[in-house]
Design a protein around this motif. Sequence first.
Motif, mmCIF file in Angstrom:
data_model
loop_
_atom_site.group_PDB
_atom_site.id
_atom_site.type_symbol
_atom_site.label_atom_id
_atom_site.label_comp_id
_atom_site.label_asym_id
_atom_site.label_seq_id
_atom_site.Cartn_x
_atom_site.Cartn_y
_atom_site.Cartn_z
ATOM 1 N N PHE A 1 71.155 35.121 -2.681
ATOM 2 C CA PHE A 1 71.958 33.987 -2.201
ATOM 3 C C PHE A 1 71.037 32.901 -1.661
ATOM 4 C CE2 PHE A 1 75.879 36.836 -1.130
ATOM 5 C CZ PHE A 1 76.081 37.026 -2.486
ATOM 6 N N ARG A 2 69.977 33.326 -1.028
ATOM 7 C CA ARG A 2 69.021 32.358 -0.497
ATOM 8 C C ARG A 2 68.261 31.661 -1.628
ATOM 9 N NH1 ARG A 2 66.311 28.585 2.256
ATOM 10 N NH2 ARG A 2 64.142 29.028 2.665
ATOM 11 N N LYS B 1 68.875 31.612 -5.113
ATOM 12 C CA LYS B 1 69.620 30.985 -6.208
ATOM 13 C C LYS B 1 70.941 30.375 -5.768
ATOM 14 C CE LYS B 1 69.797 33.321 -9.992
ATOM 15 N NZ LYS B 1 70.008 34.328 -11.047
ATOM 16 N N GLY B 2 71.401 30.789 -4.611
ATOM 17 C CA GLY B 2 72.727 30.360 -4.176
ATOM 18 C C GLY B 2 73.783 31.379 -4.558
ATOM 19 N N TYR B 3 74.853 31.399 -3.825
ATOM 20 C CA TYR B 3 75.916 32.391 -4.019
ATOM 21 C C TYR B 3 76.508 32.337 -5.426
ATOM 22 C CZ TYR B 3 80.523 34.614 -3.470
ATOM 23 O OH TYR B 3 81.632 35.390 -3.630
ATOM 24 N N PHE B 4 76.837 31.153 -5.887
ATOM 25 C CA PHE B 4 77.566 31.043 -7.149
ATOM 26 C C PHE B 4 76.692 31.267 -8.370
ATOM 27 C CE2 PHE B 4 80.328 28.767 -4.188
ATOM 28 C CZ PHE B 4 81.529 29.410 -4.450
ATOM 29 N N LYS B 5 75.421 31.002 -8.229
ATOM 30 C CA LYS B 5 74.516 31.237 -9.355
ATOM 31 C C LYS B 5 74.008 32.678 -9.368
ATOM 32 C CE LYS B 5 73.481 26.943 -11.156
ATOM 33 N NZ LYS B 5 72.675 26.353 -12.224
ATOM 34 N N ASP C 1 69.647 30.753 7.001
ATOM 35 C CA ASP C 1 70.262 29.959 5.942
ATOM 36 C C ASP C 1 71.693 30.420 5.682
ATOM 37 O OD1 ASP C 1 70.219 27.988 3.915
ATOM 38 O OD2 ASP C 1 69.901 29.530 2.410
ATOM 39 N N THR D 1 75.258 27.935 5.051
ATOM 40 C CA THR D 1 75.995 28.201 3.823
ATOM 41 C C THR D 1 77.422 27.687 3.981
ATOM 42 O OG1 THR D 1 74.647 30.110 3.210
ATOM 43 C CG2 THR D 1 76.876 30.035 2.328
#
Lengths: 194, 194
Positions: free
Chosen positions: B23-24, B26-30, B106, B111
């Motif tokens: 999540f850090r 790439k991000g949650y959705f990716k 983060d 978020t």
Amino acid sequence: MSFYETSSKNKRDRILHAALMLFRSKGYFKTSVHDIREQADVSIGLIYRYFKNKEEIAQTLYQELSEDVFVNIEKNIAQHTNTHDRCRAIMAYYAQLTEDFPEVVDFIFFTRHKEILPTAPPVCTGKIQGLIRQTIQEGIKNGELRPMSPAAAGPSFLGGMMRLIHLRLMGVVQEPLPTLLEEMWESAWRAVKA
Amino acid sequence: MSFYETSSKNKRDRILHAALMLFRSKGYFKTSVHDIREQADVSIGLIYRYFKNKEEIAQTLYQELSEDVFVNIEKNIAQHTNTHDRCRAIMAYYAQLTEDFPEVVDFIFFTRHKEILPTAPPVCTGKIQGLIRQTIQEGIKNGELRPMSPAAAGPSFLGGMMRLIHLRLMGVVQEPLPTLLEEMWESAWRAVKA
DNA sequence: GTCTATATAGTGATAGAC
DNA sequence: GTCTATCACTATATAGAC
């Protein structure tokens, strides 16, 4: 007049406007191109005629909006002759912009662009931040502000307001920001004045 | 010891840790569940045995991490007897936590949880913010801090540091935060002291 | 508890008519 | 410029064996 200020008949602008509103309410990733299509009341095909893909919509949005804000900050700076008045004007502008166009402030300052735009991620609000940093550095040089390291000066001065805006956008703060402007300015100025 | 501090053999914790790291970066959705599967070196089936869905992973992460931070802030508060020392300790803790576990800071503070968790979105860092707000209000009551409206006090005091942390997490600030702590504290204190 | 294999749905994107 | 219809794919989530 930018697309975010008036409801345009121009379809390209309608697409951008619809996307901005949806990104604010649902977030970028939960917004499908079909959602944008519906909200803008155009066809899918037209969206892909104007924009290569969804990412390019976000990128266009970012460029046009941040350019607009950049120009307004430049104006505010030009209208004043010292760091005190300049930063005061920028803070007031931020407060008003947040009330008038929360979706713009949210997208420019608080969206995680690195996650949205994998290719050539623009340093978050790079140009705007550079302008403000420069203004503050001038204030330090001419003795208006106390000496501080470049990294600490910006956050010390405008960080409080940025945080308040963030809380306001998240719905934690109920008061309109212009109401709190005087108090926030007082704190900011105390923090950095010489 | 929480899952984020040590590399556990416990598979549930491995899943949470892997998710947090992804999540850090790439991000949650990716981040797909398959990504988590790979990084945690477990099977898809096991992930769905422990968690109802991807959203529940994020929710669990949020609860366990923010509880941990909450407890640490409580400790910092308990170890001191006035608002000055308490807030100083909290700022130092934030600075160190950001360096040691940027992924935790983060995820908890920056978020966009409303986008990730559509169902029953926890007010962003609600408990933590409440604790800090309370501490600051005490300081105003007992005359350590100058009178301010509740909405303005928090951001005035800790907003600068929060902004600096945000910039650090985005890679804009290069200096480790403990280096800048003294300067940031000086600004914060000037902003709110009586 | 842990695994592999698979069904299902929805999304980004294209083709091609008007 | 603008539309409709459709494709190809990926990701979530489930079924069921061990």
